[in-house]
Design an enzyme around this catalytic site. Sequence first.
Site, PDB file in Angstrom:
ATOM      1  N   THR A   7       0.852  -1.186   0.000  1.00 56.94           N
ATOM      2  CA  THR A   7       0.000   0.000   0.000  1.00 56.94           C
ATOM      3  C   THR A   7       0.886   1.233   0.000  1.00 56.94           C
ATOM      4  OG1 THR A   7      -1.648   1.277   1.247  1.00 56.94           O
ATOM      5  CG2 THR A   7      -0.150  -0.064   2.551  1.00 56.94           C
ATOM      6  N   ASP A  76      -8.424  -3.197   0.575  1.00 54.07           N
ATOM      7  CA  ASP A  76      -9.178  -2.074   0.042  1.00 54.07           C
ATOM      8  C   ASP A  76     -10.238  -1.743   1.075  1.00 54.07           C
ATOM      9  OD1 ASP A  76      -9.216  -0.275  -2.267  1.00 54.07           O
ATOM     10  OD2 ASP A  76     -11.330  -0.823  -2.280  1.00 54.07           O
ATOM     11  N   TYR A 153     -11.209   9.880   6.819  1.00 50.68           N
ATOM     12  CA  TYR A 153     -12.484  10.320   7.389  1.00 50.68           C
ATOM     13  C   TYR A 153     -12.525  10.251   8.919  1.00 50.68           C
ATOM     14  CZ  TYR A 153     -14.033  10.052   2.562  1.00 50.68           C
ATOM     15  OH  TYR A 153     -14.163  10.263   1.206  1.00 50.68           O
ATOM     16  N   HIS A 180     -12.295  -1.377  11.774  1.00 48.81           N
ATOM     17  CA  HIS A 180     -12.576  -2.281  10.650  1.00 48.81           C
ATOM     18  C   HIS A 180     -11.309  -3.019  10.215  1.00 48.81           C
ATOM     19  CE1 HIS A 180     -11.378   1.692   9.580  1.00 48.81           C
ATOM     20  NE2 HIS A 180     -11.145   1.388   8.313  1.00 48.81           N
ATOM     21  N   ARG A 181     -10.180  -2.285  10.229  1.00 47.70           N
ATOM     22  CA  ARG A 181      -8.903  -2.866   9.795  1.00 47.70           C
ATOM     23  C   ARG A 181      -8.498  -3.988  10.755  1.00 47.70           C
ATOM     24  NH1 ARG A 181      -7.180   1.584   8.672  1.00 47.70           N
ATOM     25  NH2 ARG A 181      -7.832   1.293   6.524  1.00 47.70           N
TER      26      ARG A 181
HETATM   27  P1  IMP Z   1      -8.038   2.631  -0.472  1.00 51.77           P
HETATM   28  O1  IMP Z   1      -8.372   1.438   0.357  1.00 51.77           O
HETATM   29  O2  IMP Z   1      -6.570   2.859  -0.521  1.00 51.77           O
HETATM   30  O3  IMP Z   1      -8.716   2.615  -1.804  1.00 51.77           O
HETATM   31  O4  IMP Z   1      -8.572   3.944   0.235  1.00 51.77           O
HETATM   32  C1  IMP Z   1      -9.545   3.937   1.138  1.00 51.77           C
HETATM   33  C2  IMP Z   1      -9.910   5.350   1.533  1.00 51.77           C
HETATM   34  O5  IMP Z   1     -10.945   5.189   2.497  1.00 51.77           O
HETATM   35  C3  IMP Z   1      -8.773   6.081   2.246  1.00 51.77           C
HETATM   36  O6  IMP Z   1      -8.046   6.902   1.386  1.00 51.77           O
HETATM   37  C4  IMP Z   1      -9.537   6.895   3.270  1.00 51.77           C
HETATM   38  O7  IMP Z   1     -10.007   8.089   2.716  1.00 51.77           O
HETATM   39  C5  IMP Z   1     -10.728   5.994   3.599  1.00 51.77           C
HETATM   40  N1  IMP Z   1     -10.415   5.123   4.742  1.00 51.77           N
HETATM   41  C6  IMP Z   1     -10.212   3.786   4.766  1.00 51.77           C
HETATM   42  N2  IMP Z   1      -9.919   3.344   5.993  1.00 51.77           N
HETATM   43  C7  IMP Z   1      -9.916   4.444   6.753  1.00 51.77           C
HETATM   44  C8  IMP Z   1      -9.642   4.650   8.132  1.00 51.77           C
HETATM   45  O8  IMP Z   1      -9.315   3.742   8.911  1.00 51.77           O
HETATM   46  N3  IMP Z   1      -9.742   5.918   8.545  1.00 51.77           N
HETATM   47  C9  IMP Z   1     -10.091   6.951   7.723  1.00 51.77           C
HETATM   48  N4  IMP Z   1     -10.336   6.824   6.450  1.00 51.77           N
HETATM   49  C10 IMP Z   1     -10.239   5.563   5.961  1.00 51.77           C
END
Ligand code: IMP
Length: 197
Positions: A7, A76, A153, A180-181
Amino acid sequence: MKILFATSNQNKIREAHALLSELGHSVEELRINGNLPDFIEPQSSDLKEVANSKLKQAISLIKDTELEDYAIMVEDSGLFIDEFPGFPGVFSSFVYDSIGLNGILTLLEKSTNRSAEYRTVTILQWKNKIWESSGVCKGTISVEKLGKEGFGYDPIFIPLQGNGSTFSQMNIKQKTLISHRTFSLKGLLDSLKLPSK
Ligand code: IMP
């Protein structure tokens, strides 16, 4: 186990490391020739499809390199606001960069339903076997931005399992207890003990 997390988001790496190091694993960023990978995201409204595409791209980047023997992990994730089904969802990153947190707060200004959830799909590949997991964190969208920690967010997301603070008002340890992670990563570790598909 040493896991290479593919990532470009350093916050995701920090959070995964905070959890997995406590459970006896190490998480490091996947770097190719010193660079963090930057994935092309497919046109899809499905987190799992996007995660699978990231995995394919990561695996092709490490093919025939000394990294081939390591466990490679991708995720994701996104925020899903009940009032606007599927939004911002897989487009969370794009929406964050375009209308930002103030834009989301404005969209919800007159709404009586501020429920939302973060969702994550995590996939790990090791020695040609694949494990997959997902995690959800339910909450609400605050009426203003609060706090300085976390990313994305987090300043406007109040997790239900918390004490009424936004994720940004919590430190990484507090967020890691209920995010969630974390749920997705714990599920992944549980399934690593099972035969893979
Ligand atoms: P991706 O998984 O890299 O496509 O991006 C997910 C997007 O969701 C991130 O850039 C954040 O804007 C949002 N996001 C995902 N997980 C979190 C979190 O734990 N905190 C805040 N924003 C999150």
